[in-house]
Design a protein around this motif. Structure first.
Motif, PDB file in Angstrom:
ATOM      1  N   UNK A 293       0.843  -1.189   0.000  1.00  0.00           N
ATOM      2  CA  UNK A 293       0.000   0.000   0.000  1.00  0.00           C
ATOM      3  C   UNK A 293       0.890   1.255   0.000  1.00  0.00           C
TER       4      UNK A 293
ATOM      5  N   UNK B 277       0.232   4.181   0.654  1.00  0.00           N
ATOM      6  CA  UNK B 277      -0.003   5.059   1.802  1.00  0.00           C
ATOM      7  C   UNK B 277       1.029   4.831   2.901  1.00  0.00           C
ATOM      8  N   UNK B 278       1.303   3.550   3.216  1.00  0.00           N
ATOM      9  CA  UNK B 278       2.254   3.253   4.294  1.00  0.00           C
ATOM     10  C   UNK B 278       3.661   3.723   3.957  1.00  0.00           C
TER      11      UNK B 278
ATOM     12  N   UNK C 105       4.314   6.272   2.093  1.00  0.00           N
ATOM     13  CA  UNK C 105       4.298   7.724   2.262  1.00  0.00           C
ATOM     14  C   UNK C 105       4.533   8.097   3.727  1.00  0.00           C
TER      15      UNK C 105
ATOM     16  N   UNK D 134      -2.542  16.224  15.090  1.00  0.00           N
ATOM     17  CA  UNK D 134      -3.325  15.242  14.338  1.00  0.00           C
ATOM     18  C   UNK D 134      -3.368  15.527  12.849  1.00  0.00           C
ATOM     19  N   UNK D 135      -2.509  16.422  12.345  1.00  0.00           N
ATOM     20  CA  UNK D 135      -2.579  16.776  10.927  1.00  0.00           C
ATOM     21  C   UNK D 135      -1.414  16.224  10.112  1.00  0.00           C
ATOM     22  N   UNK D 136      -0.448  15.638  10.818  1.00  0.00           N
ATOM     23  CA  UNK D 136       0.633  14.925  10.129  1.00  0.00           C
ATOM     24  C   UNK D 136       0.708  13.567  10.819  1.00  0.00           C
ATOM     25  N   UNK D 137       0.874  12.517  10.036  1.00  0.00           N
ATOM     26  CA  UNK D 137       0.915  11.195  10.645  1.00  0.00           C
ATOM     27  C   UNK D 137       2.322  10.626  10.534  1.00  0.00           C
TER      28      UNK D 137
ATOM     29  N   UNK E  85       2.263   6.716  15.256  1.00  0.00           N
ATOM     30  CA  UNK E  85       0.864   7.069  15.504  1.00  0.00           C
ATOM     31  C   UNK E  85      -0.072   6.022  14.904  1.00  0.00           C
ATOM     32  N   UNK E  86       0.321   5.453  13.748  1.00  0.00           N
ATOM     33  CA  UNK E  86      -0.491   4.376  13.164  1.00  0.00           C
ATOM     34  C   UNK E  86      -0.516   3.166  14.092  1.00  0.00           C
TER      35      UNK E  86
ATOM     36  N   UNK F 251      -0.030   3.128  17.386  1.00  0.00           N
ATOM     37  CA  UNK F 251      -0.823   3.452  18.571  1.00  0.00           C
ATOM     38  C   UNK F 251      -2.324   3.329  18.282  1.00  0.00           C
ATOM     39  N   UNK F 252      -2.740   3.841  17.126  1.00  0.00           N
ATOM     40  CA  UNK F 252      -4.160   3.775  16.733  1.00  0.00           C
ATOM     41  C   UNK F 252      -4.669   2.346  16.724  1.00  0.00           C
TER      42      UNK F 252
ATOM     43  N   UNK G 206      -8.477   0.867  17.398  1.00  0.00           N
ATOM     44  CA  UNK G 206      -9.055  -0.102  16.454  1.00  0.00           C
ATOM     45  C   UNK G 206      -9.037  -1.516  17.048  1.00  0.00           C
TER      46      UNK G 206
END
Lengths: 346, 278
Positions: free
Chosen positions: B53, B55-56, B58, B228-231, B235-236, B238-239, B244
Motif C-alpha cells: 500500500x 499510503x504506508x 508515504x 493530528x494533521x501529520x501522521x 501514531x499508526x 498506537x491507533x 481499532x
C-alpha cells in the motif's frame, strides 16, 4: 562464594516475606482509570464499600483498553474482580468472553438503575452504567460572547485555525463521526459526506487525548470545538474563560460501566461492590466530583452541579445520543483508515 | 575453578532473567501476533496490507525524513555545544552547571515538555508574540500541525544525547595529536577536519544512532505537536492498539518499523566504522 550464596538466599527469603502477607490478605481488586477519575471512584464507591464490609479495595489503574487487555491475559486465572470500562470497550469485553452476568439477586440495586444503563445480551446483564459523560460544544467565552447554538458553527470562517475536534486516536473520535453522520442525515452507511465536510474544517488541532484538548483551550490555541464535560468543567473550575454548551443537535455521550469479571476470585464481594456503586449516594457523589450524569434513579444534585452534567442544565438521559456500539465497532477500522488517508496528512 | 563459574552464573542470572522477561518475551509476543490471524493460523496478510500500500510508504517517508532531519540538526547544534563544554569552558563549576542544565530536562516527562512546546509554539504563544513584537512577521506563523513544529520538539528533547556522547569522545582525545598536527604546519581548520573530527566520529555516530532511533519511534512529541494533521508511523501503531484493537495489524506495523530502522542504523554504523582511524 558462601557469602554470595548467603546473600542470595537471604534476599530471596526477604522477598518472599514481603510478598506473602499481601496475597494472604483478603482484598477486592478493582480496575479503574487514573487521575481524578480514580480518585472519585475511590472516594465515592471504594471507601463506603470498605467502611461497610471491612474489606480493602486494591485499585488496578489503567484505561479501559488496558484493563480489557489485562482481563484477556488473565482469562484462566483472573486476579481482578470488578472492572470499570467505557462504553464501546465494554461490548468488546463482552465479546471476548471475560465477563460474568450480573444478576438481580446478586446486585439488588439494579432495580434502581435507569433502564438505559443496564446492558444485556443473550447471556444476561454484562455491564451496568455508573454515570454518563458527553462530548459537548466548548468555547472560549472571551472570544465568543453568545453560546454557539449548533455544531455547524465550527465551520464559520471567523473560527478558522482555532477549532478542535477529536482524532480517531481518542476514544471519542470514531463515535463523533457517527454523531456527525446522524445530525447531518447522511445516507445510511455512507461516511463520504462526513469526511468531505471535515476536510473543509480549518482546525487548530485534532486532539488525541483529553489533556491535549484542555491544553489547547487553556492556551487559546482553540477557541471553539468539542470537549468532554468532565474536562471542560475542570477548566472552568480553575477560573478559565471557558463555556460548555449542549447545542440544538444534542451531544454524543457514553458512560463508565462496571463489570463483574468471569471466575472472579471474590465474586460475593465483587457483587457487593457493584451494588454499592449503584446507591444514590455513590451516584450523587460521582456527579458532584466528575459531573457524571447519574445512572441511578432519583439522585438529586446541587443546582451548581446540575449545570455541569453531560445533558446540560435542563436535560436528561433522553437528550444524549447514545451509540449502538456494535455498529461503531464494526466500522471502526474502516473509518480510522479513511481518516488517516483523507484528513491526517497534508 | 567451578566456584567462580557458579558466581558468574548467579550474577548473570538476574540481568538475563530481566532481559528475557521484559524485552525478549514481549518482542516474541508481538512478532508472533504479526504473523497470525484471529484464529491463530499463520498468515502474511498483515505485512502484505502494509507493504503493498503506497499510503504506508508515504507515512514511512515522512517518519524517516523527520528523524533524519532531527538527527542532522541535533548534530549541528550538539557538536558545537559539546565542543564549548569540553574545550572552551575553563571554569569547572560553570562546566558542571552547563552539564546539569543539559541533563535536567531529561528528568521531566516527554508529555510535559511537549505540552510546554504546544503552548510556546501556539498562535498566541511566546514564540509568535516574540516574532511579531520584533516585527519579523505580521501574522502568527503556524508551527503546530507542521513538520517544523515536530522538528523543534524532537530536537529539543534529543540534543542532550548528542552533547553527552560527543562530549565524552572529545574529552578522551589526547590534545597531543592536535599539537603534533600543528607542529607539522597544519592550520587549525585542517587539523580539526583531519585529526579531531575523525577521532570523535565513533562517539558522534553512536549519538546519531541513538537520536535517530528515538526520533523514528517517538510517539508523544509528534502526536501532540502534529495536532493530528501529520501522521508518523508510531501514531499508526498506537491507533491500532488503542482505538481499532487490531493487535495483529498493529504488531505487523511495529515489526515493519523496527526492521526498517535496524537496517538504516546498521548501514549508518557501517559507514561510521569504515571511517574509524585504524
Amino acid at each position: 562464594m558462601a557469602r554470595i550464596h548467603g546473600l542470595v538466599t537471604a534476599s530471596a527469603l526477604a522477598l518472599g516475606a514481603a510478598i506473602a502477607p499481601a496475597s494472604a490478605q483478603e482484598a477486592l481488586h478493582v480496575a479503574w482509570y487514573g487521575g481524578n477519575w480514580g480518585d472519585a471512584f475511590k472516594a465515592c464507591v471504594a471507601d463506603p464499600f470498605t467502611k461497610a464490609t471491612g474489606v480493602t479495595v486494591v485499585p488496578e489503574v489503567g484505561t479501559s483498553t488496558v484493563t480489557l487487555a489485562k482481563l484477556q491475559q488473565q482469562k484462566d486465572a483472573p486476579t481482578i474482580d470488578v472492572a470499570w470500562m467505557d462504553g464501546g470497550v465494554s461490548e468488546l469485553a463482552d465479546a471476548a468472553g471475560v465477563l460474568e452476568p450480573i444478576t438481580q439477586a446478586g446486585v439488588p440495586n439494579l432495580a434502581n438503575t435507569v433502564p438505559q444503563a443496564v446492558y444485556k445480551d443473550d447471556g444476561g446483564i454484562y455491564a451496568v452504567g455508573t454515570g454518563y459523560y458527553s462530548l459537548g460544544l466548548t468555547y472560549n467565552t472571551q472570544e465568543i460572547k453568545e453560546p454557539p447554538a449548533s455544531w455547524n458553527d465550527l465551520w464559520k470562517p471567523e473560527y478558522a485555525d482555532a477549532v478542535t475536534i477529536p482524532s480517531p486516536a481518542n476514544s471519542s473520535g470514531v463515535p463523533f463521526l457517527f454523531f456527525l453522520h446522524k445530525i447531518w442525515n447522511a445516507p445510511a452507511g455512507d461516511f463520504a459526506p462526513v469526511f468531505a465536510k471535515i476536510k473543509e474544517l480549518k482546525p487548530a488541532l485534532f486532539f488525541d487525548s483529553s489533556g491535549a484538548a484542555s491544553n489547547a483551550y487553556q492556551s487559546g490555541e482553540a477557541v471553539i470545538g468539542a470537549h468532554f464535560n468532565v474536562g471542560a468543567f475542570d477548566l472552568i473550575a480553575k477560573g478559565l474563560p471557558i463555556g460548555f454548551t449542549v447545542p440544538k443537535e444534542g451531544v454524543w455521550a457514553t458512560d463508565a460501566r462496571l463489570h463483574l469479571v468471569k471466575n472472579a476470585p471474590r465474586k460475593e464481594l465483587a457483587q457487593k461492590f457493584i451494588d454499592t456503586a449503584l446507591t444514590p449516594e455513590a451516584s450523587g457523589c460521582l456527579a458532584e466530583k466528575l459531573f457524571l450524569g447519574p445512572s441511578v434513579k432519583g439522585v438529586t444534585v446541587s443546582a451548581e452541579t446540575a449545570r455541569k452534567l453531560p445533558w446540560g442544565e435542563k436535560g436528561s438521559v433522553e437528550n444524549l445520543y447514545l451509540l449502538n456500539w456494535a455498529e461503531v465497532n464494526a466500522k471502526r477500522a474502516e473509518l480510522v483508515d479513511t481518516w488517516n488517508r483523507e484528513i491526517a496528512r497534508k | 575453578m567451578t566456584a567462580p563459574r557458579t558466581t558468574l552464573a548467579l550474577l548473570l542470572f538476574a540481568p538475563l532473567a530481566f532481559f528475557a522477561a521484559f524485552f525478549v518475551a514481549p518482542m516474541v509476543v508481538v512478532a508472533l501476533s504479526s504473523i497470525t490471524a484471529d484464529d491463530g493460523a499463520l498468515t502474511a496478510a498483515h505485512y502484505a496490507r502494509i507493504l503493498l500500500d503506497q499510503y504506508h510508504w508515504d507515512v514511512l517517508w515522512v517518519t524517516f525524513r523527520i528523524a533524519l532531519l532531527t538527527t542532522l540538526i541535533c548534530m549541528l547544534v550538539g557538536f558545537p555545544l559539546a565542543w564549548y563544554l569540553v574545550r572552551i569552558v575553563r571554569w569547572r563549576a560553570w562546566r558542571r552547571a552547563c552539564v546539569i542544565l543539559i541533563i535536567v530536562p531529561l528528568f521531566t516527562s516527554n508529555i510535559v515538555r511537549s505540552f510546554g512546546w504546544m503552548v510556546l509554539l501556539g498562535r498566541t504563544g511566546l514564540v509568535n508574540q516574540g516574532l511579531m513584537g520584533l516585527g519579523l512577521t505580521e501574522r502568527p506563523i503556524r508551527f503546530l500541525g507542521t513538520e517544523t513544529g515536530i522538528l523543534i520538539g524532537l530536537v529539543y528533547i534529543l540534543v542532550p544525547f548528542v552533547v553527552l556522547t560527543v562530549g565524552n569522545a572529545l574529552a578522551k582525545i589526547d590534545t597531543a595529536y592536535e599539537e603534533a598536527s600543528a607542529d607539522l604546519g597544519v592550520g587549525p581548520a585542517r587539523t580539526f577536519w583531519f585529526v579531531t573530527l575523525p577521532l570523535t566520529l565513533p562517539g558522534a555516530v553512536s549519538g546519531a544512532i541513538m537520536v535517530f532511533a528515538l526520533a523514528v519511534s517517538a510517539y508523544v512529541t509528534p502526536a501532540l505537536l502534529s495536532g493530528g494533521q501529520i501522521t508518523v508511523f508510531s501514531m499508526l501503531i498506537f491507533q491500532q492498539y488503542s482505538s481499532v484493537f487490531d493487535f495483529h495489524y498493529g504488531a505487523a506495523l511495529s515489526i515493519t518499523l523496527l526492521v526498517l530502522t535496524l537496517v538504516l542504523v546498521t548501514v549508518a554504523g557501517r559507514i561510521g566504522e569504515g571511517r574509524k582511524p585504524a
